[in-house]
Design an enzyme around this catalytic site. Structure first.
Site, PDB file in Angstrom:
ATOM      1  N   CYS A 137       0.804  -1.601  -0.377  1.00 49.83           N
ATOM      2  CA  CYS A 137       0.059   0.127  -0.077  1.00 49.83           C
ATOM      3  C   CYS A 137       0.667   1.296   0.408  1.00 49.83           C
ATOM      4  CB  CYS A 137      -1.092  -0.183   1.144  1.00 49.83           C
ATOM      5  SG  CYS A 137      -1.994   0.998   1.516  1.00 49.83           S
ATOM      6  N   CYS A 140       0.121   3.527   3.595  1.00 51.20           N
ATOM      7  CA  CYS A 140       0.815   3.046   4.857  1.00 51.20           C
ATOM      8  C   CYS A 140       2.160   1.980   4.526  1.00 51.20           C
ATOM      9  CB  CYS A 140      -0.553   1.781   6.091  1.00 51.20           C
ATOM     10  SG  CYS A 140      -0.583   1.144   4.847  1.00 51.20           S
ATOM     11  N   CYS A 187      -5.912  12.010  -9.411  1.00 50.55           N
ATOM     12  CA  CYS A 187      -6.118  11.694  -9.944  1.00 50.55           C
ATOM     13  C   CYS A 187      -7.840  11.616  -9.369  1.00 50.55           C
ATOM     14  CB  CYS A 187      -6.810   9.550  -9.491  1.00 50.55           C
ATOM     15  SG  CYS A 187      -7.591   8.797  -9.909  1.00 50.55           S
ATOM     16  N   CYS A 262     -38.877  33.797   4.283  1.00 57.44           N
ATOM     17  CA  CYS A 262     -38.242  33.857   2.439  1.00 57.44           C
ATOM     18  C   CYS A 262     -37.469  33.146   1.615  1.00 57.44           C
ATOM     19  CB  CYS A 262     -37.571  35.922   2.493  1.00 57.44           C
ATOM     20  SG  CYS A 262     -38.359  36.349   0.315  1.00 57.44           S
ATOM     21  N   CYS A 275     -36.907  41.375  -1.405  1.00 53.19           N
ATOM     22  CA  CYS A 275     -35.608  40.823  -1.261  1.00 53.19           C
ATOM     23  C   CYS A 275     -34.150  42.030  -1.373  1.00 53.19           C
ATOM     24  CB  CYS A 275     -34.745  40.169  -1.410  1.00 53.19           C
ATOM     25  SG  CYS A 275     -36.512  38.361  -1.121  1.00 53.19           S
ATOM     26  N   CYS A 315     -48.247  47.026  23.334  1.00 50.57           N
ATOM     27  CA  CYS A 315     -48.431  48.367  23.029  1.00 50.57           C
ATOM     28  C   CYS A 315     -48.455  49.725  23.013  1.00 50.57           C
ATOM     29  CB  CYS A 315     -50.534  48.613  23.904  1.00 50.57           C
ATOM     30  SG  CYS A 315     -50.971  49.643  23.985  1.00 50.57           S
TER      31      CYS A 315
END
Length: 513
Positions: A137, A140, A187, A262, A275, A315
């Site tokens: 590999c 590793c 790749c 929106c 917008c 209010c």
């Protein structure tokens, strides 16, 4: 004689006809629906009711709905192009799910399209792990006859453990799923779903995260889809509104989670303001933050005795505890004039004079105009928050009213309805002042301000009733119900009129946008 099934099919077709009408021909569709005699006048589900001018058509999708949409498109492209489903999915993600454009490009330049998408032209063989003699590999540096390895069709082979770590890093740490490339140097082949499921067969959590990321990418890539911005909401909204339409409509949508936002900009509902103007207004408020902070302070002085007064409710009818003077929190004018034809709190009166030509006077007038609209915008924003605080106490108030008046739980729901109406109307009023700030004055502006005034007066009246002590609320039930309905009606009138004029290009604005 036609059967009932045939009859219902005809009605459904009429409904479909109404749904497919162009927005400019809505009256045709509505007349068609009105003239259609179905014989079921009480069944409102058979004929779709007309949308209000400020409403847009949309639907809410859950994760399964979104997955089904993807699967349908993948199957279609796979069948048309003769590609494996996992390869068709990579091709669609590369083309941002624009199916027709993608197929057209593939038919004209198949090899180039496949290469650009990260697929290549080799589709032979099945994804599988295997042991390879004399293999080491490159990641590793492990080697041995019992080492399990994996390679995609590009031929770059690595041990399964390294491949799994690589995929886990991409998915968990980088949040990538749609464009995970082969670990080989330079790749650009994309890891397909079959390969990933094979390598992560024992890791259900990572596979689920992978699928979630693919779904998120699908929604982000589609112009007609938006995620609901509410925290932890997993729903998306499908709406056909295009970016070019946002000058003519404000596309407010409602998610199943009850969040209203929106579709154009994902901000909370900001009707009736488009917008672009919302963005300009928020930037202006941010730039003038110190002035805004001064204006939106929670305390003011009584205009008669100058005692400091704190606003603790939605209010705007204020009564000084010291001298009992009644005034309006927004304009500081006499409250007695706010329920009459003299009400003029929402309008900005342009000042005239001989010094109006000087640069200093123009600057001062510009600031005063901005402060007029910002003061009212900020006040409704603050009042909405205070009304929301009251809403959180509404259930307690309803329980108290129930025990004190003998009303049932259903009968005290009018308080909840009134509270929600107050918040919605405050939100609308808040944005009418941002809209009005950019409006150029003409005859339509007068009508807009009249509608704004009527809604504002109704909201203040309802807010004042809503804050009455619990023992008085039972007696005011009918009045509160009537005022709630009136507030909702005035809001519909204001938004409908504004939306119609926006759609038809009738409004004139004092800025380029």
């Amino acid at each position: 004689m036609d059967s009932d099934d045939d009859f219902l099919s005809d009605v459904s077709s009429a409904g479909d006809f109404l749904d497919t009408q162009n927005s400019d021909d809505e009256s045709l569709g509505d007349d068609f629906g009105d003239d259609l005699d179905t014989g079921f006048s009480d069944d409102k589900d058979l004929i779709k009711q007309k949308r209000k001018p400020y409403e847009v058509e949309f639907k809410v999708l859950n994760p399964l709905d979104i997955q089904r949409e993807q699967d349908v498109q993948v199957d279609d492209v796979s069948a048309i192009l003769g590609l494996p489903p996992e390869s068709a999915a990579i091709l669609l993600r590369f083309g941002r799910w624009k199916q027709e454009k993608l197929i057209e490009g593939y038919m004209e330049h198949p090899e180039e399209t496949l290469e650009d998408a990260g697929l290549g032209t080799n589709f032979e063989g099945l994804a599988k792990t295997e042991k390879v003699a004399d293999f080491m590999c490159e990641i590793c540096c492990e080697e041995g006859p019992d080492l399990e390895t994996f390679a995609m069709r590009c031929g770059h082979r690595f041990c399964v453990d390294c491949y799994r770590h690589y995929l886990a890093q991409k998915i968990k740490e980088e949040g990538e799923a749609a464009r995970i490339e082969c670990p080989g140097d330079n790749c650009h082949r994309i890891v397909d779903s079959k390969s990933l499921e094979l390598l992560l067969a024992d890791n259900n959590a990572l596979q689920e995260r992978y699928r979630t990321l693919l779904t998120r990418t699908y929604v982000d890539d589609k112009d007609n889809l938006r995620w609901c911005p509410a925290p932890n909401c997993e729903y998306a909204v499908d709406c056909a509104v295009k970016a070019r339409d946002l000058r003519r409509i404000v596309p407010t949508v409602n998610c199943i989670c009850k969040h209203e936002f929106c579709f154009g900009c994902s901000l909370n509902d900001h009707q009736p303001t488009p917008c672009t103007l919302v963005k300009m207004w928020l930037k202006k408020c941010e730039d003038d933050s110190e002035t805004a902070n001064w204006i939106s302070a929670n305390t003011k002085e009584c205009p008669r005795c100058m005692s400091t007064i704190e606003k603790n409710g939605g209010c705007n009818h204020m009564t000084c505890r010291k001298c009992k003077h009644e005034f309006c929190w927004m304009c500081m004018g006499l409250w007695s004039e706010h329920g009459t034809s003299w009400y003029n709190c929402n309008r900005y009166e342009e000042k005239s004079g001989s010094d109006a030509r000087s640069a200093q006077a123009k600057s001062r007038a510009s600031l005063e105009r901005y402060l007029h609209y910002y003061n009212r915008y900020a006040n409704h924003e603050q009042s909405a928050k205070l009304d929301k605080d009251l809403y959180l106490k509404t259930e307690k108030k309803m329980t108290s009213l129930q025990s004190q008046s003998g009303l049932s739980w259903i009968e005290v729901q009018f308080l909840d309805t009134a509270s929600q109406a107050l918040q919605q109307c405050r939100q609308t009023l808040k944005w009418t002042y941002a809209f009005a700030f950019y409006l150029a004055r003409n005859n339509l502006t007068e009508i807009f301000e009249d509608n704004q005034k009527d809604l504002e007066m109704a909201v203040e009246s309802l807010s004042e009733m809503f804050e009455k002590p619990v023992p008085e609320l039972a007696k005011l039930k009918v009045d509160i119900l009537d005022k709630t309905a009136y507030c909702n009606k005035r809001r519909v009138i204001l938004l409908s009129d504004t939306a119609e004029n926006l759609k038809n290009g009738e409004w004139a604005f004092n800025v380029e946008w």
